[in-house]
Enzyme design. Structure first.
Site, PDB file in Angstrom:
ATOM      1  N   GLY A   1       0.798  -1.396  -0.126  1.00 15.46           N
ATOM      2  CA  GLY A   1      -0.073   0.103  -0.122  1.00 15.46           C
ATOM      3  C   GLY A   1       0.937   1.242  -0.020  1.00 15.46           C
ATOM      4  O   GLY A   1       2.107   1.013   0.014  1.00 15.46           O
ATOM      5  N   ASN A   2       0.222   2.584  -0.323  1.00 18.05           N
ATOM      6  CA  ASN A   2       1.002   3.667  -0.150  1.00 18.05           C
ATOM      7  C   ASN A   2       0.096   4.817  -0.065  1.00 18.05           C
ATOM      8  O   ASN A   2      -1.188   4.570  -0.368  1.00 18.05           O
ATOM      9  CB  ASN A   2       1.946   3.673  -1.455  1.00 18.05           C
TER      10      ASN A   2
ATOM     11  N   GLU B   1       4.289   2.395  -7.019  1.00 18.49           N
ATOM     12  CA  GLU B   1       3.041   2.685  -7.728  1.00 18.49           C
ATOM     13  C   GLU B   1       2.979   4.467  -7.889  1.00 18.49           C
ATOM     14  O   GLU B   1       1.720   4.814  -8.285  1.00 18.49           O
ATOM     15  CB  GLU B   1       1.852   2.536  -6.503  1.00 18.49           C
TER      16      GLU B   1
ATOM     17  N   HIS C   1      -3.984   3.940  -1.308  1.00 19.61           N
ATOM     18  CA  HIS C   1      -3.896   2.753  -2.072  1.00 19.61           C
ATOM     19  C   HIS C   1      -3.603   1.940  -0.861  1.00 19.61           C
ATOM     20  O   HIS C   1      -2.457   1.530  -0.134  1.00 19.61           O
ATOM     21  CB  HIS C   1      -2.944   2.663  -3.090  1.00 19.61           C
TER      22      HIS C   1
ATOM     23  N   HIS D   1      -4.180  -2.809   0.505  1.00 23.75           N
ATOM     24  CA  HIS D   1      -4.091  -4.166  -0.083  1.00 23.75           C
ATOM     25  C   HIS D   1      -5.227  -4.741   0.699  1.00 23.75           C
ATOM     26  O   HIS D   1      -4.886  -5.755   1.170  1.00 23.75           O
ATOM     27  CB  HIS D   1      -2.832  -4.803   0.114  1.00 23.75           C
TER      28      HIS D   1
ATOM     29  N   TYR E   1     -25.668   1.526   1.528  1.00 25.12           N
ATOM     30  CA  TYR E   1     -25.531   2.792   0.895  1.00 25.12           C
ATOM     31  C   TYR E   1     -24.215   3.564   1.153  1.00 25.12           C
ATOM     32  O   TYR E   1     -24.268   4.687   0.493  1.00 25.12           O
ATOM     33  CB  TYR E   1     -26.750   3.733   1.276  1.00 25.12           C
TER      34      TYR E   1
ATOM     35  N   HIS F   1      -5.620  -6.915  -6.407  1.00 25.37           N
ATOM     36  CA  HIS F   1      -4.524  -5.990  -6.231  1.00 25.37           C
ATOM     37  C   HIS F   1      -5.100  -5.272  -4.927  1.00 25.37           C
ATOM     38  O   HIS F   1      -4.283  -5.540  -3.817  1.00 25.37           O
ATOM     39  CB  HIS F   1      -3.964  -5.090  -7.309  1.00 25.37           C
TER      40      HIS F   1
ATOM     41  N   TYR G   1     -24.239  16.599   3.790  1.00 19.53           N
ATOM     42  CA  TYR G   1     -23.979  15.512   4.885  1.00 19.53           C
ATOM     43  C   TYR G   1     -23.036  16.478   6.010  1.00 19.53           C
ATOM     44  O   TYR G   1     -22.056  17.158   5.292  1.00 19.53           O
ATOM     45  CB  TYR G   1     -23.833  14.316   4.762  1.00 19.53           C
TER      46      TYR G   1
END
Length: 216
Positions: free
Chosen positions: A28-29, A74, A98, A100, A119, A160, A213
């Site tokens: 991840g990043n 990435e 990002h 995983h 929702y 991924h 909201y």
């Protein structure tokens, strides 16, 4: 220190991804944009050991401006979002997460669109698409992601993980959490039977409601 606040925030949220179970190890990043510069997690470095000065700062063309460590593999995905993606409401995109995340990644192997089981998916868009698989770190993956992001604030990446963005790192991270939660919910419901799904019109309705909201 150049982009000191942004680099500290990247460190904090990288460690939070591990604590929240959205990534394992160095996967991840995260990135945060300020003007024409981007602070982004480095490649292959344990997040627990990161300090702000370790976070690379790159220009939008990918050239490193500050930091001794190489940026995430990435980087093409992050820069493609900043250069080419458009927020549905015209909000400036200043952060990308990002992950995983295991439940979302599992869902990405099963469907082309996240089933509308709740929702809360409207925090990303009226639908959440799954970008076709491409090798990590490639321009091919960046292009597949951009197509899946059209009119959306996040997507799944087949086999991924996930990618979400926002006008702040808090917003981008929140969307990553909500996407993982919804995917976990669908998998859990599917294990017991056939979940009832919300119609597209209801998700579109909630997208509109979310524009007003909160506390404004």
């Amino acid at each position: 220190m150049l982009l000191g606040e942004q680099r500290s925030a990247v460190c904090d949220h990288a460690r939070r991804m591990v604590a929240d179970g959205l990534v394992v190890g160095t996967s991840g990043n995260i990135s945060v944009r300020a003007g024409d510069l981007v602070a982004v997690t480095p490649t292959g470095v344990d997040y627990e050991s990161l300090v702000a000065r370790d976070i690379p700062v790159v220009a939008l063309d990918g050239s490193v401006v500050a930091g001794a460590l190489a940026p995430t593999s990435e980087l093409p995905m992050h820069l493609s979002v900043y250069r080419e993606a458009a927020d549905p409401d015209g909000e400036e995109i200043t952060a990308i997460v990002h992950t995983h995340a295991v439940h979302a990644t599992a869902v990405s192997t099963l469907v082309d669109e996240v089933p509308s089981v709740h929702y809360v998916l409207a925090t990303v868009g009226a639908t959440v698409r799954v970008a076709p698989y491409a090798t990590y770190g490639t321009q091919e993956l960046a292009e597949a992601m951009l197509a899946a992001l059209e009119g959306r604030r996040g997507c799944l990446l087949a086999n991924h993980g996930t990618l979400t963005y926002g006008g702040s790192l808090t917003a981008a991270y929140h969307r990553a959490q909500q996407l993982e939660w919804a995917c976990r919910l669908w998998l859990l419901a599917s294990s017991a039977g056939t979940p009832r799904l919300l119609p597209r019109a209801e998700l579109e309705h909630v997208v509109e409601k979310l524009r007003s909201y909160g506390q404004g």
